[in-house]
Scaffold this motif. Structure first.
Motif, short mmCIF file in Angstrom:
data_model
loop_
_atom_site.label_atom_id
_atom_site.label_comp_id
_atom_site.label_asym_id
_atom_site.label_seq_id
_atom_site.Cartn_x
_atom_site.Cartn_y
_atom_site.Cartn_z
N GLY A 22 0.84 -1.19 0.00
CA GLY A 22 0.00 0.00 0.00
C GLY A 22 0.87 1.23 0.00
N LEU A 23 0.24 2.41 -0.14
CA LEU A 23 0.99 3.66 -0.25
C LEU A 23 0.33 4.73 0.62
N VAL A 24 1.15 5.43 1.39
CA VAL A 24 0.71 6.60 2.14
C VAL A 24 1.44 7.82 1.59
N LEU A 25 0.67 8.87 1.28
CA LEU A 25 1.25 10.15 0.85
C LEU A 25 1.33 11.04 2.08
N GLN A 26 2.56 11.37 2.50
CA GLN A 26 2.68 12.20 3.70
C GLN A 26 2.56 13.68 3.34
N GLY A 27 2.45 14.52 4.37
CA GLY A 27 2.28 15.95 4.16
C GLY A 27 3.56 16.61 3.68
N GLY A 28 3.57 17.95 3.67
CA GLY A 28 4.76 18.66 3.24
C GLY A 28 4.45 19.89 2.43
N PHE A 81 -3.49 6.00 0.55
CA PHE A 81 -4.08 6.89 1.56
C PHE A 81 -3.27 8.18 1.61
N GLY A 82 -3.97 9.33 1.54
CA GLY A 82 -3.30 10.62 1.53
C GLY A 82 -3.51 11.39 2.82
N ILE A 83 -2.45 12.06 3.29
CA ILE A 83 -2.49 12.89 4.48
C ILE A 83 -2.22 14.34 4.09
N CYS A 84 -3.12 15.24 4.41
CA CYS A 84 -2.97 16.68 4.22
C CYS A 84 -2.60 17.03 2.78
N ARG A 85 -1.34 17.29 2.48
CA ARG A 85 -0.93 17.51 1.10
C ARG A 85 -1.35 16.33 0.22
N GLY A 86 -1.34 15.12 0.80
CA GLY A 86 -1.73 13.93 0.05
C GLY A 86 -3.16 14.03 -0.46
#
Length: 264
Positions: free
Chosen positions: A78-84, A126-131
């Motif tokens: 799986g893939l997580v897109l972190q913020g930034g 799954f995306g977080i904030c910027r994701g």
């Protein structure tokens, strides 16, 4: 090490040496790809392993065709897109309204290629904030470059003086998968660390949560054939000592369950 542990890829945050602002020398003169500790620990808390996927730019020793992101998508679960950094306005057909909001087009291209590889492989994303913002742009949506400028009537969604301790309520959309994960929860409190947000929602996305004070979108899910979901807040900063705050473990477990189902 158990060989049945899930391997979750995490997109790299990118640090660019930007002149004499911080004259620290050494490694700080180099472009750095890094994984924020809190994101890795959040994934590990769900019983999985976090693996950062490196990016490539025009100055890299490895060329784009030598870094096959499809290989990562096949090897990982799986893939997580972190913020930034901000998503670059050019990625959704706009020019920056302010030079400070120019964003990171290199990271945009890298993450879009990475998401495409995982979606083609049928692996959850799954995306977080910027994701969340990147996914919305990738699938045809647009962003507010700066909420305070373009929607001055909105509440404040960022306070740099208190960072992740800045919070506001979210309302979960009835009938959404998010509501199914949190039966009985209609409203909760989340952290808020962003100055950009969704302006036009991508055509194939559903809204799963909003800020009730201004209607800004806080969680989305793709209606396509594989698992693509995202939240605007940072689940990795969840304060477990605050029972009123949104419990992000069901969200993480749902994502990891999708990854296990695909592996099976």
């Amino acid at each position: 090490m158990k060989n049945d542990l899930l391997l979750i890829g995490v997109s790299a945050r990118i640090y660019y040496p930007a002149g004499p602002v911080l004259d620290l020398g050494g490694v700080w003169t180099k472009t750095l790809h890094y994984l924020e500790q809190s994101v890795a620990h959040w994934i590990m808390h769900g019983g999985a392993l976090a693996v950062m996927v490196p990016a490539v730019d025009s100055h890299s020793l490895v060329t784009r065709d030598e870094l096959n992101l499809h290989d990562y998508a096949e090897a990982l679960d799986g893939l997580v897109l972190q913020g930034g950094n901000d998503v670059a306005p050019e990625s959704y057909g706009e020019a920056p309204l302010d030079p400070a909001w120019a964003g990171d087009a290199v990271r945009d291209r890298y993450e879009m290629e990475l998401v495409d590889a995982f979606v083609q492989a049928g692996k959850p994303v799954f995306g977080i904030c910027r994701g969340l913002q990147l996914l919305n742009v990738m699938y045809g949506g647009t962003l507010l470059q700066d909420i305070a400028t373009q929607r001055p009537e909105s509440r404040s969604h960022r306070d740099t003086s208190i960072y992740e301790r800045h919070v506001h309520p979210v309302v979960v959309e009835p009938g959404s998968r998010l509501q199914a994960l949190y039966p009985g929860v209609r409203q909760a409190t989340v952290n808020s660390i962003h100055h950009q947000g969704i302006k036009d929602l991508a055509p194939d996305f559903s809204v799963e949560a909003r800020c009730p004070e201004d209607g800004l979108i806080e969680a989305v899910r793709w209606r396509g054939p594989s698992y693509v979901a995202a939240v605007q807040w940072h689940p990795e900063f969840h304060d477990r000592n605050e029972p009123a705050h949104f419990d992000d473990m069901p969200l993480l477990n749902d994502f990891l369950s999708a990854a296990r189902a695909d592996r099976a």
